[in-house]
Design an enzyme around this catalytic site. Structure first.
Site, PDB file in Angstrom:
ATOM      1  N   HIS A  11     -23.612  -2.173  -2.331  1.00  0.00           N
ATOM      2  CA  HIS A  11     -23.188  -0.814  -1.973  1.00  0.00           C
ATOM      3  C   HIS A  11     -21.933  -0.816  -1.097  1.00  0.00           C
ATOM      4  CE1 HIS A  11     -24.463  -1.065   2.256  1.00  0.00           C
ATOM      5  NE2 HIS A  11     -25.524  -1.722   1.813  1.00  0.00           N
ATOM      6  N   ARG A  62     -27.696   4.733   0.072  1.00  0.00           N
ATOM      7  CA  ARG A  62     -26.357   4.137   0.037  1.00  0.00           C
ATOM      8  C   ARG A  62     -26.131   3.346  -1.244  1.00  0.00           C
ATOM      9  NH1 ARG A  62     -29.538   1.548   3.803  1.00  0.00           N
ATOM     10  NH2 ARG A  62     -29.584  -0.736   3.905  1.00  0.00           N
ATOM     11  N   GLU A  89     -32.750  -3.408   0.795  1.00  0.00           N
ATOM     12  CA  GLU A  89     -32.219  -4.420   1.704  1.00  0.00           C
ATOM     13  C   GLU A  89     -33.363  -5.127   2.429  1.00  0.00           C
ATOM     14  OE1 GLU A  89     -30.468  -6.702   2.587  1.00  0.00           O
ATOM     15  OE2 GLU A  89     -28.643  -5.839   3.439  1.00  0.00           O
ATOM     16  N   HIS A 159     -28.137  -4.312  -2.383  1.00  0.00           N
ATOM     17  CA  HIS A 159     -27.780  -4.644  -1.005  1.00  0.00           C
ATOM     18  C   HIS A 159     -27.465  -6.126  -0.864  1.00  0.00           C
ATOM     19  CE1 HIS A 159     -29.469  -0.669   0.116  1.00  0.00           C
ATOM     20  NE2 HIS A 159     -30.245  -0.937  -0.913  1.00  0.00           N
TER      21      HIS A 159
END
Length: 207
Positions: A11, A62, A89, A159
């Protein structure tokens, strides 16, 4: 010939990346630079002629927004998208929301370095990279990889650490070397796989 294409994109810069905060499963938005990075990812892929059949992303905004912006640049806003927290993440636990410099003052430079850069030592209440691999890899094997091997062109926006979990297998990294594998925000990494799921070629557009 079957095209087995897998493209991974981290991202774009988030508000907490900018503020030097541990983020993990917290859900800050992209910064203006992060939006620009996501748009550029789509523009790079479009310039090289890439189109996709399906996309995967995490449960965090995100990554989802990065994917949406990139697909918009590709003219593929109606593409099927699967979202799953398996691609989230790494969970930084008690560190989430803390400034990284403040964490070093509280726990010491060496301890924070161990939490950030060791493979199997988790921060308090959080996940190690090993834990993240144990979460993300089964999802890759059962959901993402079969699509690639079927000849689907697959885009994954996620991520730094969840993508490292996939890259660890794709690029055959050791626990030590995967920690040094850097992933730039908003820069596609393009894999073409063989029929046996190993990598035929890889192009990291970060250079």
């Amino acid at each position: 010939m079957t095209e087995r294409l897998l493209v991974l994109v981290r991202h774009g810069q988030s508000e907490w990346n900018l503020k030097n905060l541990f983020t993990g499963w917290r859900d800050p938005d992209l910064t203006p630079l992060g939006v620009e990075e996501a748009l550029k990812a789509g523009q790079r892929l479009k310039a090289d002629g890439y189109q996709f059949d399906i996309a995967f992303t995490s449960a965090l905004s995100r990554a989802q927004k990065t994917l949406d912006l990139a697909l918009g640049e590709l003219g593929q806003t109606g593409l099927p998208i699967l979202r799953d927290q398996a691609l989230n993440e790494r969970d930084y636990g008690d560190l989430a929301g803390l400034n990284k410099d403040d964490a070093r003052v509280k726990w010491g430079e060496e301890q924070v370095h161990v939490w950030r850069r060791s493979y199997d030592v988790p921060p308090p209440g959080g996940e190690s990279l090993k834990d993240t691999v144990a979460r993300a890899l089964p999802y890759y094997v059962t959901e993402i990889l079969p699509k690639v091997l079927q000849g689907k062109r697959v885009l994954v926006a996620a991520h730094g650490n969840s993508l490292r979990a996939l890259i660890m297998v794709l690029e055959r990294h050791s626990p030590e070397s995967i920690m040094k594998r850097e992933l730039a925000t908003g820069v596609p990494v393009i894999y073409r796989l063989k029929a046996d799921s190993t990598v035929e070629s890889v192009v990291d557009l970060a250079g």
